[in-house]
Design a protein around this motif. Structure first.
Motif, PDB file in Angstrom:
ATOM      1  N   ALA A 188     -49.656 -43.967  20.818  1.00 33.00           N
ATOM      2  CA  ALA A 188     -50.651 -42.997  20.338  1.00 33.00           C
ATOM      3  C   ALA A 188     -50.783 -43.071  18.819  1.00 33.00           C
ATOM      4  CB  ALA A 188     -50.263 -41.582  20.772  1.00 33.00           C
ATOM      5  N   GLU A 189     -49.649 -43.221  18.152  1.00 32.87           N
ATOM      6  CA  GLU A 189     -49.682 -43.298  16.684  1.00 32.87           C
ATOM      7  C   GLU A 189     -50.394 -44.560  16.219  1.00 32.87           C
ATOM      8  OE1 GLU A 189     -45.754 -42.683  15.132  1.00 32.87           O
ATOM      9  OE2 GLU A 189     -45.773 -40.549  15.673  1.00 32.87           O
ATOM     10  N   LYS A 190     -50.174 -45.650  16.942  1.00 32.65           N
ATOM     11  CA  LYS A 190     -50.833 -46.899  16.582  1.00 32.65           C
ATOM     12  C   LYS A 190     -52.360 -46.757  16.707  1.00 32.65           C
ATOM     13  CE  LYS A 190     -51.064 -51.078  18.512  1.00 32.65           C
ATOM     14  NZ  LYS A 190     -50.662 -51.875  19.667  1.00 32.65           N
ATOM     15  N   ILE A 191     -52.769 -46.089  17.774  1.00 33.53           N
ATOM     16  CA  ILE A 191     -54.204 -45.898  17.985  1.00 33.53           C
ATOM     17  C   ILE A 191     -54.787 -44.995  16.888  1.00 33.53           C
ATOM     18  CG2 ILE A 191     -55.918 -44.865  19.529  1.00 33.53           C
ATOM     19  CD1 ILE A 191     -54.133 -45.825  21.880  1.00 33.53           C
ATOM     20  N   LEU A 192     -54.073 -43.900  16.579  1.00 38.44           N
ATOM     21  CA  LEU A 192     -54.554 -42.994  15.532  1.00 38.44           C
ATOM     22  C   LEU A 192     -54.646 -43.720  14.189  1.00 38.44           C
ATOM     23  CD1 LEU A 192     -52.664 -39.687  16.409  1.00 38.44           C
ATOM     24  CD2 LEU A 192     -55.116 -40.133  16.617  1.00 38.44           C
ATOM     25  N   ASN A 200     -55.173 -46.934  13.788  1.00 35.92           N
ATOM     26  CA  ASN A 200     -56.341 -47.807  13.882  1.00 35.92           C
ATOM     27  C   ASN A 200     -57.641 -47.074  13.633  1.00 35.92           C
ATOM     28  OD1 ASN A 200     -56.313 -50.656  14.428  1.00 35.92           O
ATOM     29  ND2 ASN A 200     -54.891 -50.146  16.070  1.00 35.92           N
ATOM     30  N   LEU A 201     -57.702 -45.842  14.075  1.00 39.73           N
ATOM     31  CA  LEU A 201     -58.927 -45.061  13.900  1.00 39.73           C
ATOM     32  C   LEU A 201     -58.929 -44.317  12.561  1.00 39.73           C
ATOM     33  CD1 LEU A 201     -59.459 -43.665  17.523  1.00 39.73           C
ATOM     34  CD2 LEU A 201     -60.363 -45.739  16.493  1.00 39.73           C
ATOM     35  N   GLY A 202     -57.866 -44.502  11.794  1.00 37.81           N
ATOM     36  CA  GLY A 202     -57.830 -43.937  10.443  1.00 37.81           C
ATOM     37  C   GLY A 202     -57.528 -42.453  10.373  1.00 37.81           C
ATOM     38  N   ILE A 203     -56.883 -41.895  11.377  1.00 39.79           N
ATOM     39  CA  ILE A 203     -56.590 -40.456  11.337  1.00 39.79           C
ATOM     40  C   ILE A 203     -55.114 -40.154  11.613  1.00 39.79           C
ATOM     41  CG2 ILE A 203     -58.918 -39.587  11.819  1.00 39.79           C
ATOM     42  CD1 ILE A 203     -58.095 -39.327  14.769  1.00 39.79           C
ATOM     43  N   LEU A 204     -54.256 -41.143  11.366  1.00 39.25           N
ATOM     44  CA  LEU A 204     -52.828 -40.916  11.611  1.00 39.25           C
ATOM     45  C   LEU A 204     -52.278 -39.781  10.737  1.00 39.25           C
ATOM     46  CD1 LEU A 204     -50.256 -41.747  13.081  1.00 39.25           C
ATOM     47  CD2 LEU A 204     -49.823 -43.416  11.270  1.00 39.25           C
ATOM     48  N   ASP A 205     -52.808 -39.643   9.534  1.00 42.32           N
ATOM     49  CA  ASP A 205     -52.313 -38.597   8.631  1.00 42.32           C
ATOM     50  C   ASP A 205     -52.573 -37.184   9.164  1.00 42.32           C
ATOM     51  OD1 ASP A 205     -55.002 -39.219   8.326  1.00 42.32           O
ATOM     52  OD2 ASP A 205     -55.092 -38.424   6.284  1.00 42.32           O
TER      53      ASP A 205
END
Ligand SMILES: Nc1ncnc2c1ncn2[C@@H]1O[C@H](COP(=O)(O)OP(=O)(O)OP(=O)(O)O)[C@@H](O)[C@H]1O
Ligand SMILES: [Mg+2]
Length: 261
Positions: free
Chosen positions: A140-144, A146-151
């Motif tokens: 899930a973190e990897k996907i977030l 990738n979409l630029g919203i992990l922060d």
């Protein structure tokens, strides 16, 4: 089905009473292709993908889908709840997230269909379940990222801007490791800069996550901007299939949209 195809739709038809909502429609989508489906209001677009996802059972037609592990499935033989397991997912026009949960927890909900371990062992936090949870969280973190919203992962979904919520929804969708994503009017409700962001996101998803995208959308700029090929329909029938340029120059498409010859 040819090896380079993700989806093959052949002679698809469905009628409601006397109305032929989809009428002998044939098209295919290549692996990793961004494919647009356009047509005036009532043309049958939503009905087409309700047939693909088996929400409606078509009266006639073949629907072959190349899912996980390149395995080809005849979708018409599958019940609606089974479709996602094969790697075909759709998003809905309205973002449906749980406002009281964090962004990452909303994304993790999308992974649940894949959980192999029993829910009871999760509740008891057995080692196997813990390892699995960890794996899903990392994914899930990897996907977030990738979409630029992990922060934003630990922020609540409630109160986030609409453009962010769209990304969270997409992240959740990607947890199913789809081979084909059907997007139902993703630009509805977005402003111009959010629509540009969306275009970037759709391209990135195709490039990064190795899946094809079927896009139903009224925003012609978006469709012309990102689609590799477009299928135009009217009254449930095929008008033409072509590149954005070919579609723009096509007389039948112009007539259908403008109502003039
Ligand atoms: N469940 C249903 N029962 C009866 N008629 C239906 C049903 N679903 C769709 N239709 C009809 O089928 C036709 C195609 O509708 P559909 O919703 O697929 O069009 P659309 O291209 O998605 O239109 P829009 O751009 O307005 O979303 C319309 O005439 C619609 O009224
Ligand atoms: Mg529709």
């Amino acid at each position: 089905m040819a090896e380079n195809l993700a989806l093959q739709v052949e002679n698809l038809s469905i009628a409601f009473g006397g109305l032929k909502a989809v009428d002998n429609l044939t098209f295919d989508i290549k692996k990793k292709e961004i494919f647009g489906l356009i047509g005036p209001n009532g043309a049958g677009k939503t009905t087409v993908f309700n047939c693909i996802t088996q929400f409606y059972k078509p009266d006639q037609g073949t629907l072959l889908f190349r899912g996980h592990g390149d395995e080809v499935t005849d979708l018409t033989t599958r019940p609606v709840h089974d479709i996602i397991r094969h790697g075909l997912v759709r998003t809905f026009q309205n973002v449906e997230l749980i406002r009281e949960l964090s962004i990452i927890d909303n994304v993790l909900i999308g992974g649940h269909i894949d959980y192999k371990t029993h829910t009871l062992s999760q509740a008891l936090q057995l080692p196997k379940a813990r390892a699995e949870e960890k794996r899903y969280r990392a994914e899930a973190e990897k996907i977030l990222e990738n979409l630029g919203i992990l922060d934003r992962k630990d922020m609540l979904a409630g109160g986030q801007p609409y453009g962010i919520l769209k990304k969270v929804e997409m992240a959740r969708t990607l947890m199913a490791r789809p081979k084909l994503i059907i997007l139902d009017e993703p630009a509805a409700g977005l402003n111009d800069s959010e629509t540009l962001e969306l275009a970037k996101m759709i391209r990135k998803i195709r490039d990064t996550f190795d899946c094809a995208i079927l896009l139903v959308e009224h925003d012609m700029r978006l469709v012309m901007d990102i689609c590799d090929r477009i299928c135009a329909i009217n009254f449930g029938k095929l008008l033409t299939i072509g590149t954005p340029k070919e579609i723009q120059q096509n007389k039948a498409v112009q007539t259908a949209y403008l109502g003039v010859d």
